[in-house]
Structure formats: C-alpha cells, structure tokens
Design a protein around this motif. Sequence first.
Motif, mmCIF file in Angstrom:
data_model
loop_
_atom_site.group_PDB
_atom_site.id
_atom_site.type_symbol
_atom_site.label_atom_id
_atom_site.label_comp_id
_atom_site.label_asym_id
_atom_site.label_seq_id
_atom_site.Cartn_x
_atom_site.Cartn_y
_atom_site.Cartn_z
ATOM 1 N N TYR A 178 0.839 -1.198 0.000
ATOM 2 C CA TYR A 178 0.000 0.000 0.000
ATOM 3 C C TYR A 178 0.876 1.251 0.000
ATOM 4 C CZ TYR A 178 -3.234 3.628 1.566
ATOM 5 O OH TYR A 178 -3.961 4.786 1.676
ATOM 6 N N LEU A 179 1.920 1.248 0.828
ATOM 7 C CA LEU A 179 2.802 2.413 0.922
ATOM 8 C C LEU A 179 3.459 2.716 -0.416
ATOM 9 C CD1 LEU A 179 4.053 4.515 2.830
ATOM 10 C CD2 LEU A 179 5.822 2.846 3.394
ATOM 11 N N ILE A 180 3.929 1.689 -1.106
ATOM 12 C CA ILE A 180 4.564 1.882 -2.415
ATOM 13 C C ILE A 180 3.544 2.386 -3.435
ATOM 14 C CG2 ILE A 180 5.707 0.716 -4.332
ATOM 15 C CD1 ILE A 180 7.467 1.204 -1.857
ATOM 16 N N ARG A 181 2.328 1.860 -3.381
ATOM 17 C CA ARG A 181 1.300 2.291 -4.326
ATOM 18 C C ARG A 181 0.993 3.776 -4.141
ATOM 19 N NH1 ARG A 181 -1.580 -1.706 -3.582
ATOM 20 N NH2 ARG A 181 -3.118 -0.916 -2.071
ATOM 21 N N VAL A 182 0.960 4.238 -2.894
ATOM 22 C CA VAL A 182 0.722 5.669 -2.622
ATOM 23 C C VAL A 182 1.883 6.505 -3.181
ATOM 24 C CG1 VAL A 182 0.569 7.405 -0.797
ATOM 25 C CG2 VAL A 182 -0.752 5.291 -0.623
ATOM 26 N N MET A 183 3.113 6.058 -2.958
ATOM 27 C CA MET A 183 4.282 6.770 -3.475
ATOM 28 C C MET A 183 4.218 6.892 -4.998
ATOM 29 S SD MET A 183 7.602 5.335 -1.420
ATOM 30 C CE MET A 183 7.955 5.798 0.274
ATOM 31 N N GLU A 184 3.891 5.795 -5.663
ATOM 32 C CA GLU A 184 3.857 5.797 -7.127
ATOM 33 C C GLU A 184 2.734 6.684 -7.651
ATOM 34 O OE1 GLU A 184 5.747 1.350 -8.012
ATOM 35 O OE2 GLU A 184 3.564 1.592 -7.800
ATOM 36 N N ASP A 185 1.587 6.671 -6.977
ATOM 37 C CA ASP A 185 0.470 7.518 -7.398
ATOM 38 C C ASP A 185 0.821 8.993 -7.253
ATOM 39 O OD1 ASP A 185 -1.009 5.291 -7.992
ATOM 40 O OD2 ASP A 185 -2.212 5.327 -6.149
ATOM 41 N N GLU A 186 1.461 9.358 -6.152
ATOM 42 C CA GLU A 186 1.840 10.753 -5.939
ATOM 43 C C GLU A 186 2.894 11.198 -6.940
ATOM 44 O OE1 GLU A 186 3.021 10.916 -1.861
ATOM 45 O OE2 GLU A 186 0.987 11.330 -1.136
ATOM 46 N N GLU A 187 3.822 10.290 -7.261
ATOM 47 C CA GLU A 187 4.841 10.641 -8.248
ATOM 48 C C GLU A 187 4.222 10.890 -9.617
ATOM 49 O OE1 GLU A 187 8.307 8.695 -10.961
ATOM 50 O OE2 GLU A 187 7.366 7.462 -9.411
ATOM 51 N N SER A 188 3.306 10.019 -10.031
ATOM 52 C CA SER A 188 2.698 10.163 -11.357
ATOM 53 C C SER A 188 1.796 11.384 -11.449
ATOM 54 C CB SER A 188 1.911 8.895 -11.707
ATOM 55 O OG SER A 188 0.867 8.680 -10.769
#
Length: 630
Positions: A572-582
């Motif tokens: 979940y933490l990685i998915r949030v990071m990737e969403d914010e980056e994109s």
Amino acid sequence: AEEMDSGEEKKEAGGGGGDDGDGAALSTSGSNGGLSSSCSNAQSEESEMRGVHCKTSLAPNTVCVAVPRKCLITVEMGQQTPIGQAILLSDLDLDAPKHIFLMIYLLWDRKVNGHQSFFAPYYDILPQTLSNMPIFWSSEELAGLKGSYLLAQIADRNEAIADDYHSICEVAPELADIATLDEFKWARMCVCSRNFGLQIDGHRTSALVPYADMLNHYRPRETKWTFDDDRQAFTITTLQSILAGAQVYDSYGQKCNHRFLLNYGFAVEDNREVDGFCPNEVPLEICVPPDDPLYDARMAFWTRGEDGMHAGTAGGGVSALAAAVAAASAGRDRGQDPTAMVESALKAAAAARERNHHLSPGGGSIPVQTSSVKRVRVCVSNNENTRTLFSMLRVLACNEIELRAISSTPPAQHHSSIGGDCSNYVSRALLGLANAGVGEPASGGASGGSGSSSSTFYRTCRDIRHPLNVRNEKAAMMLLIEIMSKALKTYPTSLAQDILDLVNESAYPRFSNKRHAKIQVRGEKEVLHHFAQWAKAALDVLEVIELELAIERGDVGADGAPLRRDEPGFDYLIRVMEDEESSGGDNALHHTIVRYCADVLGSLRREEIKIMRRIKLISARDPDPHEHNN
C-alpha cells in the motif's frame, strides 16, 4: 581537484555537412582570412557580456559560420614557439598540457609580433579582464560561496596555474619577459573558456577559433560544430530554424554548474536537461571513523584493491585469480580439468595476498599506506556514483558479523560442492555476484545477521550494490542523513533562503558574480536535500518492512500477544508513493527514490521473507539438528 584540459573543452561537437550560409562576410580590422558568417556580434558597453545574433533567418542544416584553418590557433603552433620547444624538451608535468601550449602561443605572439601578428584583430576583441572567473573574484565575492566545495577548487586552480608558471620559467626564463603571473592566469582562463577539442587531419588537438568562441551556451543545443576536412575550416551548422535577430547559441555540454562557473564564469539558473535531469553535483568525502571499534577490520576491507596488489580475496589476488580463471576457461576448451585450474587460481591469489606487504631490511613488513577518505560525486540520479555511495555506506554500517561476511573469501569447500566445473563460481565471485546454492541459507535475516551476504564475494567497498539486510540498510540510511545534515550545516544560509534571495534581482542582479555564487550553492543544497529526503523515505519504508518481518517470524508484543499490523503495509505504501509521483503532487518524491523503495527495498523484503520461511521449513524437518551429532 583541478579540472584537466579535456574537461574544459566545449563538448557538443557534431558532424560536418550542411548548406552554405549566404550571409554577408564579417570583417574586423586587417585581414580576416576569408572568415564568413551569417551572424553579427554584440557587446554591452557596461559589461563583458557578448552575444552572436542572426542577421538573416537561418534554415536548419545551414552552415552559419565558417572559420578557415589558417585562422585557428592550435596546440601545435604553441609547441613550435621557443618556449613551447623548451617545455617539450624538459618533459614538465603540467596541469593542463594542451592548454599550456595554446596559452604560450597567445602570450608569445602578442608580445613578439604585436600589431603585426596575423591574429592581432582577434587579440583586440578578447576581454581585457575576466572578472567573472572565480579565480579573479574578490574576497567579498568568494564569501558568497561559503560552505561550497568550489572554494577549494578555486584555490587549487590558482595554485596549479602558479605552479605551472614558475615551472615553465625555470626551463624557459623568457616567459617572465612576456607575461606576469596575472597575465598567465588571464591566458589560462581565456583558453579554458574558449578552446575547442577538434580532430584535424586525423589528429586530436585543441584550438582557439576566433569569432566562433563568442557564442553563448544554451541547452538543448541549437547548433553543432566540427572541423570540416573538405572545407578545411571550422564550421558551425544550425540544427533548427533561427529567426533573424535571434541569438545563436553553442552548447558547452551537459555539465555541473561548478564546472560552468569555474571554467566559463557563469552558473546556469535552471541547469536541467529536456528530460528533467539536473547534472549539478556535490562531492562527498567519506571515511572510516578513527574511533570505530572495528577500525582495523573495516579499514582492511575499505582499502581493498586501492594499490593494484591489495585487491580481491581477503586482501589481494584478484589479478592472479582472474588470470587463472581465464586460463581455466581456455583449458576447459582443450579438455583440461577446470577444477585443478581453479585450485591453482586460489593458490595464486593467496600468494598475491602474501606479497601485499613489502619486506623491510630487518625482515619485518611495511604495510601499504592507504587513505581512509574516499570522495564520490553525487547528483539527483540513481547513477553509478549513487550506487557507489550506498555501497560505502553499507560497509560503514556493518556490524562485526556483517563485516566478516562481506570481507571473507567464500570457503574453499564450497568450490567442490558445486560440481566438477567451478569456473562459473569463481567467475561470478570476481564480478561480486551472489552464488545461489552455495552453502546453507544464511541465518539472522532482519534481526541483524548477515542475511544473503554470506554467499556473496565483494572485491571492494564499492561493490555492495544491494542491501545486505534490513538492519544494515537502516543503519546506512541513518548514516546518510547524518552526512547530509553535517554538509548542510556548513552553509550560512538555508535552501529556502537561497530561493528567496534569487527572486530579488535588485540584490542579486542577473549575470553578476553574486548571483552566480548563489545559484551554485543553491544547486549543491538541492542535491544534499534530495539525499536526505531519500534516506528519510527509505527509513519509513524499512520500518514497515521490519514490522511485517516481525509478524512473519511470529514475534510477540510487550503484552505477550502476537504482533499485528494496524497501519497499511508495504504494498500500500509503495502504491501511494507511485500515485503521488505520477500525479506530481506536493508530496511527490523524486522517481529515483520511489524506484529504490519499490524495487530495491521490495527485493530485500522478499529475500528476507524467503530466508525466514526457508529456516522455518528446515526447522520443521529437523527440530533438533544437534541430536545427530551426539
């Protein structure tokens, strides 16, 4: 350290070709040797700022400047002067040899031939002072660089130029008659900021190219230059349409601002490529602390491979081992036993290790002297230097068990356990790669053991390209934060203050030395803040991984109940990071940080879980392995 002459050349050369420009020829005073151009030049009366502008609109692939060969000042011309000949005969060790000969011709010809020189019109338009170059800055201007490593480079540059001047005067005393030290410095910086690295008649040389050296820097490049053998001329060709009246730019290459400022006298406000990459760098000096409880053992690994004999297996022998492995490979093709060849390799490596100490007349040993300080330049990128930095941090973060694991040569008995052909094993070891299937699975995992590192052979402290285990990676990231914090404290102002200062153009005028100094230190702090942010993000992710591993192990809390996860997990933490980056939100992390957390730490997490489950499986099959030994 001093930038060598190859690093000071303009780098954006291009192939020849292109259509002839049809603009009017440009004349200075005296003969112009046939120099042609579709451009005009302009210079501000209030400064030394210059620019070259189109007189007519130019189509792509147009040769807009052509400077005949006879108008070029080359290295070879400087070598042919009496002073140049004296330098060649003396075999002096000079800081920037190619530049020296261009400087010598410039100074000698101006003094000896004066206004009669063919190049007199060129000399007349060269800037009389170079007050924008940091080596000529006042103490007040240099104060704007407080905390920056560039101050040391400026001092090194001044010292190197002075050393070259005095060395040449010893073999060619006439140099003192044609130039003072200050004039020698002026010539050095003229050459440094204006020379082109060219290939003429198949020979690599450097040259001063009158008029062409007046183009200012801009990226992405709009023109390309080369020496055209067919035309026997230096040419500049457009890569796109340039409108009448617009400035014509050259590209000095993709460089860190410290190189632009030191060598050309300016810093680029937004030094970014089209893809967003910023080449601004900061050099970090890292060493083994003298009070380290494991100082001797850590230094032995830290300095491994630095002198050519101290490389490889437990203090030496990689060269001998590599040679024997190569022989084993060749021998296998001839039907020879590769196992015997590898055994020979290991013996050769051991012999090389013994030779690492030179015998003294009294029969004792004199250890090879090595420095514990290592320098690595880093920028906002996950490039080779970043990976080297992280590798060295992992070494400094090792506990005793981990340090022993990464320093040790794989046990000899493992070689025979792989089968008849062990050349593959040693080949992988030479590359610092893990050797899957060697020995038993490592114990410890996230709780502080050596993790998977026990099956990996590392040649030097620069080769640990993957985390050893969670404990070590956490310690490495905490060390990274400490290093960044110390570096940032050396500056008198914060990054936030620098950003505000640069908005105030009345206090920091455009093109002023004061502004360029501020741009330089701001760029350094951006790099330092990036790595501090990287470490903090990594620690957040590692904390989540630690909890997941504790749950996997079946650890219990203070209340005796099994640990459970109340917060979102790794995925979940990685998915949030990737969403914010994109999405590019305010909390978005740089893509290099996100990929490290997702890929590198994700791989570490999977490996640690795999080790734990493997240990559980072995324990279930053999609950008390010691019974078999009684």
